[in-house]
Write an enzyme that holds these catalytic residues in place. Structure first.
Site, PDB file in Angstrom:
ATOM      1  N   ASN A   9       0.863  -1.177   0.000  1.00 15.80           N
ATOM      2  CA  ASN A   9       0.000   0.000   0.000  1.00 15.80           C
ATOM      3  C   ASN A   9       0.905   1.234   0.000  1.00 15.80           C
ATOM      4  O   ASN A   9       1.509   1.554   1.014  1.00 15.80           O
ATOM      5  CB  ASN A   9      -0.894  -0.030   1.247  1.00 15.80           C
ATOM      6  CG  ASN A   9      -1.747   1.214   1.381  1.00 15.80           C
ATOM      7  OD1 ASN A   9      -1.804   2.037   0.469  1.00 15.80           O
ATOM      8  ND2 ASN A   9      -2.411   1.342   2.521  1.00 15.80           N
ATOM      9  N   TRP A  10       0.966   1.881  -1.147  1.00 17.06           N
ATOM     10  CA  TRP A  10       1.901   3.015  -1.284  1.00 17.06           C
ATOM     11  C   TRP A  10       1.373   4.289  -0.627  1.00 17.06           C
ATOM     12  O   TRP A  10       2.081   5.282  -0.564  1.00 17.06           O
ATOM     13  CB  TRP A  10       2.195   3.282  -2.765  1.00 17.06           C
ATOM     14  CG  TRP A  10       2.925   2.184  -3.465  1.00 17.06           C
ATOM     15  CD1 TRP A  10       3.290   0.958  -2.961  1.00 17.06           C
ATOM     16  CD2 TRP A  10       3.392   2.193  -4.825  1.00 17.06           C
ATOM     17  NE1 TRP A  10       3.950   0.213  -3.907  1.00 17.06           N
ATOM     18  CE2 TRP A  10       4.025   0.955  -5.062  1.00 17.06           C
ATOM     19  CE3 TRP A  10       3.321   3.121  -5.850  1.00 17.06           C
ATOM     20  CZ2 TRP A  10       4.593   0.620  -6.294  1.00 17.06           C
ATOM     21  CZ3 TRP A  10       3.892   2.797  -7.092  1.00 17.06           C
ATOM     22  CH2 TRP A  10       4.521   1.564  -7.291  1.00 17.06           C
ATOM     23  N   LYS A  11       0.116   4.285  -0.221  1.00 18.16           N
ATOM     24  CA  LYS A  11      -0.507   5.466   0.403  1.00 18.16           C
ATOM     25  C   LYS A  11      -0.271   6.694  -0.479  1.00 18.16           C
ATOM     26  O   LYS A  11      -0.230   6.575  -1.704  1.00 18.16           O
ATOM     27  CB  LYS A  11       0.014   5.624   1.835  1.00 18.16           C
ATOM     28  CG  LYS A  11      -0.172   4.323   2.638  1.00 18.16           C
ATOM     29  CD  LYS A  11       0.088   4.446   4.105  1.00 18.16           C
ATOM     30  CE  LYS A  11      -0.119   3.106   4.783  1.00 18.16           C
ATOM     31  NZ  LYS A  11       0.064   3.153   6.243  1.00 18.16           N
ATOM     32  N   HIS A  95      -9.293   0.926   5.153  1.00 19.86           N
ATOM     33  CA  HIS A  95      -8.000   1.172   5.805  1.00 19.86           C
ATOM     34  C   HIS A  95      -8.203   2.108   7.003  1.00 19.86           C
ATOM     35  O   HIS A  95      -9.018   3.018   6.957  1.00 19.86           O
ATOM     36  CB  HIS A  95      -7.007   1.791   4.812  1.00 19.86           C
ATOM     37  CG  HIS A  95      -5.618   1.768   5.342  1.00 19.86           C
ATOM     38  ND1 HIS A  95      -5.165   2.702   6.248  1.00 19.86           N
ATOM     39  CD2 HIS A  95      -4.601   0.895   5.149  1.00 19.86           C
ATOM     40  CE1 HIS A  95      -3.912   2.406   6.569  1.00 19.86           C
ATOM     41  NE2 HIS A  95      -3.550   1.315   5.921  1.00 19.86           N
ATOM     42  N   GLU A  97      -6.596   4.528   8.053  1.00 22.34           N
ATOM     43  CA  GLU A  97      -6.421   5.962   7.764  1.00 22.34           C
ATOM     44  C   GLU A  97      -7.686   6.537   7.127  1.00 22.34           C
ATOM     45  O   GLU A  97      -8.033   7.694   7.371  1.00 22.34           O
ATOM     46  CB  GLU A  97      -5.180   6.154   6.867  1.00 22.34           C
ATOM     47  CG  GLU A  97      -3.902   5.908   7.662  1.00 22.34           C
ATOM     48  CD  GLU A  97      -2.746   5.331   6.866  1.00 22.34           C
ATOM     49  OE1 GLU A  97      -2.773   5.389   5.625  1.00 22.34           O
ATOM     50  OE2 GLU A  97      -1.817   4.804   7.508  1.00 22.34           O
ATOM     51  N   GLU A 167      -5.007  -5.011  10.561  1.00 22.46           N
ATOM     52  CA  GLU A 167      -3.968  -4.016  10.788  1.00 22.46           C
ATOM     53  C   GLU A 167      -4.237  -3.291  12.110  1.00 22.46           C
ATOM     54  O   GLU A 167      -5.016  -2.323  12.144  1.00 22.46           O
ATOM     55  CB  GLU A 167      -3.955  -2.991   9.643  1.00 22.46           C
ATOM     56  CG  GLU A 167      -3.697  -3.596   8.290  1.00 22.46           C
ATOM     57  CD  GLU A 167      -3.165  -2.556   7.293  1.00 22.46           C
ATOM     58  OE1 GLU A 167      -2.047  -2.755   6.808  1.00 22.46           O
ATOM     59  OE2 GLU A 167      -3.844  -1.550   7.037  1.00 22.46           O
ATOM     60  N   GLY A 173       2.903   2.218  10.905  1.00 20.54           N
ATOM     61  CA  GLY A 173       3.832   3.339  10.758  1.00 20.54           C
ATOM     62  C   GLY A 173       4.531   3.728  12.053  1.00 20.54           C
ATOM     63  O   GLY A 173       5.148   4.781  12.138  1.00 20.54           O
ATOM     64  N   SER A 213       3.914  -2.207  10.304  1.00 27.10           N
ATOM     65  CA  SER A 213       5.366  -2.229  10.517  1.00 27.10           C
ATOM     66  C   SER A 213       6.021  -3.563  10.139  1.00 27.10           C
ATOM     67  O   SER A 213       6.979  -4.002  10.799  1.00 27.10           O
ATOM     68  CB  SER A 213       5.715  -1.846  11.963  1.00 27.10           C
ATOM     69  OG  SER A 213       5.273  -0.522  12.231  1.00 27.10           O
ATOM     70  N   GLY A 234       3.113  -1.096   4.250  1.00 27.38           N
ATOM     71  CA  GLY A 234       3.106   0.336   3.973  1.00 27.38           C
ATOM     72  C   GLY A 234       4.510   0.824   3.660  1.00 27.38           C
ATOM     73  O   GLY A 234       5.018   0.660   2.548  1.00 27.38           O
ATOM     74  N   GLY A 235       5.170   1.406   4.645  1.00 31.20           N
ATOM     75  CA  GLY A 235       6.475   2.044   4.438  1.00 31.20           C
ATOM     76  C   GLY A 235       7.486   1.175   3.707  1.00 31.20           C
ATOM     77  O   GLY A 235       8.171   1.642   2.783  1.00 31.20           O
TER      78      GLY A 235
END
Ligand code: 13P
Length: 250
Positions: A9-11, A95, A97, A167, A173, A213, A234-235
């Site tokens: 997920n590149w956000k 998600h 967010e 998640e 993150g 993470s 993610g990251g």
């Protein structure tokens, strides 16, 4: 046998040029990875170019969000038809967010799920408790509520188009990962909850990803757990080498 899946997920990261670089690096590094389906979820403006760039590769493309309506006066929104028209057959919904910053509720997500399924799309359905929920030992109840209110209205036959992504919000993150045991405990609970509302066969077949993470250094031990079928990253998905290492962790 349920599928192993690693999804990135590149956000809200990577412009057109940066996405192109990451995709070409991924294609060369992921060519050898087998044993897991690989999905990338770039932002809307990069979806079409990503579909083009990944033609002929075994990497799939997902959107990060979608509107529930078919079309109309919803300034700034993107519909299921728009996604499928550029070759995107998968969408991430729910998600944390989106839930936290854009007010997406279980009821809204239930509508989005219906629209995606009606368009023959696959849904990566995200959910997970916040830190206070875990501290107050309400995490199972919260997760059960998110599933029942946002997803469990679907028909049994629709489960083949669903991937779940647990998640925990406190692990996203933050560098703080759920331990493999915490992930396994929750994933087993999720499977049991599905079995109780549907059937054992459906519970057994659905892929449940862990997100929060995940890095090359911890992916293998998390993915080794019996009820963890991969990860939503993610990251660490923004770096081709790291993402390829995670995808190769089974
Ligand atoms: P991080 O891997 O950066 O913690 O993000 C996880 C996530 O939110 C994936 O959807």
């Amino acid at each position: 046998m349920r599928k192993k899946i690693v999804a990135g997920n590149w956000k809200m990261n990577k412009n057109l040029a940066d996405a192109g670089t990451l995709l070409s690096d991924l294609k060369s590094k992921l060519g050898q990875v087998s044993g897991a389906e690989v999905i990338v979820a770039p932002t809307f403006t990069n979806l079409q170019s990503t579909v083009e760039a990944l033609k002929g590769s075994n990497i799939q493309v997902s959107a990060q969000n979608m509107h529930q309506a078919e079309n109309g006066a919803f300034t700034g929104e993107i519909s299921a038809d728009m996604l499928t028209s550029v070759g995107v057959q998968t969408v991430i919904l729910g998600h944390s967010e989106r839930r936290a910053y854009f007010g997406e509720t279980d009821a809204l997500l239930a509508e989005k799920v219906n629209t995606a399924l009606a368009h023959g799309m696959k849904v990566i359905f995200c959910f997970g408790e916040e830190l206070e929920d875990r501290k107050s030992e309400n995490h199972f109840k919260v997760v059960e509520g998110q599933l029942k209110n946002g997803l469990f209205h679907i028909e049994a036959s629709a489960w083949k188009n669903i991937v779940l992504a647990y998640e925990p919000v406190w692990a996203i993150g933050t560098g703080e990962t759920a331990s493999p045991e915490q992930a396994q405990e929750m994933h087993a609970f999720i499977r049991k909850t599905i079995e109780q509302s549907y059937t054992a066969a459906i519970a057994e077949e659905v892929s449940i990803l862990y997100g929060g993470s995940v890095k090359p250094a911890n992916a293998a031990e998390i993915f080794a757990k019996a009820d963890v079928d991969g990860g939503l990253i993610g990251g660490a998905a923004l770096d081709a080498e790291g993402f390829a290492a995670i995808a190769g962790s089974f």
